[in-house]
Design a protein around this motif. Structure first.
Motif, PDB file in Angstrom:
ATOM      1  N   ARG A   1       0.741  -1.154  -0.009  1.00 41.27           N
ATOM      2  CA  ARG A   1      -0.065  -0.010   0.029  1.00 41.27           C
ATOM      3  C   ARG A   1       1.003   1.123  -0.020  1.00 41.27           C
ATOM      4  NH1 ARG A   1      -5.135   1.055   1.025  1.00 41.27           N
ATOM      5  NH2 ARG A   1      -5.537  -1.167   1.426  1.00 41.27           N
ATOM      6  N   PHE A   2       0.831   1.865  -1.251  1.00 40.42           N
ATOM      7  CA  PHE A   2       2.047   2.951  -1.343  1.00 40.42           C
ATOM      8  C   PHE A   2       1.440   4.214  -0.836  1.00 40.42           C
ATOM      9  CE2 PHE A   2       0.613   1.134  -5.238  1.00 40.42           C
ATOM     10  CZ  PHE A   2      -0.314   2.391  -5.916  1.00 40.42           C
ATOM     11  N   TYR A   3       0.064   4.385  -0.897  1.00 38.38           N
ATOM     12  CA  TYR A   3      -0.681   5.650  -0.542  1.00 38.38           C
ATOM     13  C   TYR A   3      -1.937   5.060   0.034  1.00 38.38           C
ATOM     14  CZ  TYR A   3       2.189   8.711  -3.309  1.00 38.38           C
ATOM     15  OH  TYR A   3       3.306   9.307  -3.851  1.00 38.38           O
ATOM     16  N   ASP A   4      -2.756   5.936   1.086  1.00 38.65           N
ATOM     17  CA  ASP A   4      -3.822   5.901   1.589  1.00 38.65           C
ATOM     18  C   ASP A   4      -4.779   6.138   0.620  1.00 38.65           C
ATOM     19  OD1 ASP A   4      -2.568   5.316   4.111  1.00 38.65           O
ATOM     20  OD2 ASP A   4      -2.732   7.527   4.687  1.00 38.65           O
ATOM     21  N   GLY A   5      -6.008   5.292   0.641  1.00 38.49           N
ATOM     22  CA  GLY A   5      -7.005   5.542  -0.285  1.00 38.49           C
ATOM     23  C   GLY A   5      -6.776   5.031  -1.725  1.00 38.49           C
ATOM     24  N   ILE A   6      -5.631   4.092  -1.990  1.00 39.97           N
ATOM     25  CA  ILE A   6      -5.285   3.686  -3.183  1.00 39.97           C
ATOM     26  C   ILE A   6      -5.071   2.034  -2.792  1.00 39.97           C
ATOM     27  CG2 ILE A   6      -3.631   3.423  -5.252  1.00 39.97           C
ATOM     28  CD1 ILE A   6      -3.231   6.365  -5.086  1.00 39.97           C
ATOM     29  N   GLU A   7      -5.588   1.281  -3.599  1.00 37.84           N
ATOM     30  CA  GLU A   7      -5.571  -0.149  -2.962  1.00 37.84           C
ATOM     31  C   GLU A   7      -4.245  -0.811  -3.670  1.00 37.84           C
ATOM     32  OE1 GLU A   7      -7.339  -2.406  -1.350  1.00 37.84           O
ATOM     33  OE2 GLU A   7      -8.374  -0.484  -0.701  1.00 37.84           O
ATOM     34  N   PRO A   8      -3.346  -1.527  -3.142  1.00 34.18           N
ATOM     35  CA  PRO A   8      -2.479  -2.128  -3.517  1.00 34.18           C
ATOM     36  C   PRO A   8      -2.844  -2.830  -4.821  1.00 34.18           C
ATOM     37  CG  PRO A   8      -2.609  -2.510  -1.499  1.00 34.18           C
ATOM     38  CD  PRO A   8      -3.806  -1.822  -1.723  1.00 34.18           C
ATOM     39  N   TYR A   9      -1.428  -3.060  -5.830  1.00 31.73           N
ATOM     40  CA  TYR A   9      -1.543  -3.926  -6.967  1.00 31.73           C
ATOM     41  C   TYR A   9      -1.952  -5.184  -6.612  1.00 31.73           C
ATOM     42  CZ  TYR A   9       0.438   0.200  -9.202  1.00 31.73           C
ATOM     43  OH  TYR A   9       0.781   1.665  -9.821  1.00 31.73           O
ATOM     44  N   THR A  10      -2.728  -5.633  -7.473  1.00 37.19           N
ATOM     45  CA  THR A  10      -2.835  -7.190  -7.516  1.00 37.19           C
ATOM     46  C   THR A  10      -1.667  -7.880  -8.389  1.00 37.19           C
ATOM     47  OG1 THR A  10      -4.061  -7.326  -9.359  1.00 37.19           O
ATOM     48  CG2 THR A  10      -5.453  -7.305  -7.280  1.00 37.19           C
ATOM     49  N   PRO A  11      -1.320  -9.169  -8.232  1.00 33.16           N
ATOM     50  CA  PRO A  11      -0.286  -9.740  -9.188  1.00 33.16           C
ATOM     51  C   PRO A  11      -0.482  -9.519 -10.443  1.00 33.16           C
ATOM     52  CG  PRO A  11      -0.621 -11.277  -7.273  1.00 33.16           C
ATOM     53  CD  PRO A  11      -1.731 -10.005  -7.075  1.00 33.16           C
ATOM     54  N   GLU A  12      -1.808  -9.502 -10.992  1.00 36.33           N
ATOM     55  CA  GLU A  12      -2.194  -9.328 -12.302  1.00 36.33           C
ATOM     56  C   GLU A  12      -2.041  -7.873 -12.534  1.00 36.33           C
ATOM     57  OE1 GLU A  12      -3.712 -12.769 -10.691  1.00 36.33           O
ATOM     58  OE2 GLU A  12      -4.249 -10.602  -9.883  1.00 36.33           O
ATOM     59  N   GLN A  13      -2.466  -7.043 -11.820  1.00 39.90           N
ATOM     60  CA  GLN A  13      -2.263  -5.760 -12.128  1.00 39.90           C
ATOM     61  C   GLN A  13      -0.800  -5.084 -12.206  1.00 39.90           C
ATOM     62  OE1 GLN A  13      -4.621  -3.824  -8.860  1.00 39.90           O
ATOM     63  NE2 GLN A  13      -6.118  -3.318 -10.233  1.00 39.90           N
ATOM     64  N   TYR A  14       0.007  -5.683 -11.226  1.00 44.50           N
ATOM     65  CA  TYR A  14       1.471  -5.510 -11.331  1.00 44.50           C
ATOM     66  C   TYR A  14       2.130  -5.983 -12.674  1.00 44.50           C
ATOM     67  CZ  TYR A  14       6.466  -5.748  -9.852  1.00 44.50           C
ATOM     68  OH  TYR A  14       7.791  -5.642 -10.012  1.00 44.50           O
ATOM     69  N   ASP A  15       1.772  -7.089 -13.231  1.00 45.74           N
ATOM     70  CA  ASP A  15       2.276  -7.567 -14.255  1.00 45.74           C
ATOM     71  C   ASP A  15       2.154  -6.960 -15.489  1.00 45.74           C
ATOM     72  OD1 ASP A  15       3.426 -10.221 -15.560  1.00 45.74           O
ATOM     73  OD2 ASP A  15       1.490 -10.061 -16.733  1.00 45.74           O
ATOM     74  N   ALA A  16       0.737  -6.547 -15.647  1.00 41.63           N
ATOM     75  CA  ALA A  16       0.374  -5.499 -16.704  1.00 41.63           C
ATOM     76  C   ALA A  16       1.051  -4.100 -16.547  1.00 41.63           C
ATOM     77  CB  ALA A  16      -1.177  -5.371 -16.477  1.00 41.63           C
ATOM     78  N   LYS A  17       1.541  -3.514 -15.444  1.00 43.70           N
ATOM     79  CA  LYS A  17       2.146  -2.438 -15.359  1.00 43.70           C
ATOM     80  C   LYS A  17       3.557  -2.679 -15.676  1.00 43.70           C
ATOM     81  CE  LYS A  17       3.151   1.641 -12.501  1.00 43.70           C
ATOM     82  NZ  LYS A  17       2.132   2.449 -13.287  1.00 43.70           N
ATOM     83  N   VAL A  18       4.150  -3.685 -15.405  1.00 38.75           N
ATOM     84  CA  VAL A  18       5.589  -4.130 -15.654  1.00 38.75           C
ATOM     85  C   VAL A  18       5.824  -4.264 -17.166  1.00 38.75           C
ATOM     86  CG1 VAL A  18       7.537  -5.721 -15.451  1.00 38.75           C
ATOM     87  CG2 VAL A  18       6.358  -4.670 -13.520  1.00 38.75           C
ATOM     88  N   ALA A  19       4.829  -4.867 -17.784  1.00 35.37           N
ATOM     89  CA  ALA A  19       4.935  -5.184 -19.098  1.00 35.37           C
ATOM     90  C   ALA A  19       4.530  -3.834 -19.960  1.00 35.37           C
ATOM     91  CB  ALA A  19       3.821  -6.166 -19.517  1.00 35.37           C
ATOM     92  N   TRP A  20       3.717  -3.056 -19.571  1.00 33.73           N
ATOM     93  CA  TRP A  20       3.466  -1.767 -20.156  1.00 33.73           C
ATOM     94  C   TRP A  20       4.808  -1.162 -20.110  1.00 33.73           C
ATOM     95  CZ3 TRP A  20       3.729   3.563 -18.943  1.00 33.73           C
ATOM     96  CH2 TRP A  20       3.019   4.629 -19.957  1.00 33.73           C
TER      97      TRP A  20
END
Length: 319
Positions: free
Chosen positions: A21-40
């Motif tokens: 959790r890097f900021y209050d009010g923003i949900e942490p990345y799921t593994p799938e979201q993280y994988d998509a961000k890294v790939a992008w």
């Protein structure tokens, strides 16, 4: 014939591992979201194809390594960065270089020259950079050493403190002013760093990053500086966008951020006089500045909210 070298700066927007959790009010990345961000990001890095890339909003250097492993052009590149300060999760900066490193790197956390600025209605004062400045010497193909400073100055986001109300105009004004003070004193601290590092010597410099202000804003102008030292050395920095020799106003779409419908360029690359063709000490020139920014308009969940700035520099042979 000049040899071309490419430099880029890119605010990658909250590059953090899944579950953090890097900021209050923003949900942490799921593994799938993280994988998509890294790939992008890996695709964007390869698209930039820059020899040196400065990054901002990095919450994990391991995440940067994950991005590099997914690229085709940067798997063997040098990666320099540092983790957030212990006990305080603040994004940091990083640098990726396909050019060889030319010496030790430096992390500038404290403002130089004992610089201190009180904050409104608080007993504390600004004595440190919000995000430490990273300094990396890289070796140009012609043998000269270029010192690159990667920066991320304080944002315009209101700096609310205990007792402030987001519904009270007075509290809002005070919070906005605190952010302005922080950004201004950080800009002055950065100018001191550059002046102290050169100290009348001709050392090629580059400053790249998210300034959170346009080029004509006072904080950016503080970093650019002015005047000459007694030995004739020009201590100013120059904005690459205004130095470029191949600017085409009919195709100019230079923005890196959109806020409340306003298109702004708040990410900049600055260079010392060694890359100003009007200087008698020029080693090269800024050929072109381009902006990778379509993703800022056509947002996807994995994309950054900043455009990348790509600078093409021609280095003169035999210098």
């Amino acid at each position: 014939m000049q040899q071309e070298i490419r430099f880029a700066t890119f605010n990658v927007l909250n590059l953090a591992p899944p579950g953090l959790r890097f900021y209050d009010g923003i949900e942490p990345y799921t593994p799938e979201q993280y994988d998509a961000k890294v790939a992008w990001l890996a695709r964007k890095f390869d698209q930039l194809d820059a020899d040196v890339i400065g990054l901002q909003e990095v919450f994990s250097q391991d995440a940067v390594r994950d991005v590099l492993a997914r690229t085709s052009r940067y798997r063997d590149a040098a990666h320099i960065g540092f983790e957030p300060e212990p006990g305080k999760l603040t994004p940091s900066v990083a640098l990726i270089s396909r050019l060889p490193l030319a010496g030790p790197t430096a992390k500038h956390l404290d403002l130089p020259r004992g610089l201190s600025m009180p904050l409104m209605d608080l007993g504390s004062a600004v004595t440190r950079f919000t995000r430490p400045v990273l300094q990396v010497p890289v070796q140009l193909p012609t043998g000269q050493v270029l010192n690159v400073f990667v920066v991320h100055l304080k944002s315009k986001r209101p700096d609310y403190r205990n007792g402030d109300s987001e519904n009270d105009p007075g509290s809002i004004g005070a919070a906005v002013l605190r952010s302005m003070v922080r950004r201004g004193v950080e800009a002055l601290g950065l100018r001191y760093l550059l002046s102290d590092f050169t100290a009348g010597q001709r050392r090629p410099l580059m400053v790249m990053g998210d300034f959170n202000d346009v080029a004509d804003a006072v904080p950016t102008q503080l970093v650019l500086g002015g005047g000459r030292s007694l030995n004739g050395h020009d201590e100013r920095m120059f904005e690459c966008y205004r130095l470029q020799s191949r600017r085409d106003p009919l195709r100019d779409v230079g923005f890196t951020h959109v806020h409340d419908g306003n298109f702004e360029t708040i990410d900049h690359v600055l260079v010392s006089e060694e890359f100003n063709p009007a200087s008698a000490h020029a080693l090269g020139e800024v050929l072109e500045v381009a902006y990778l920014n379509d993703h800022v308009i056509f947002r996807s969940p994995d994309a950054s909210d900043h455009g990348a700035v790509l600078v093409r520099i021609g280095i003169r042979p035999g210098e």
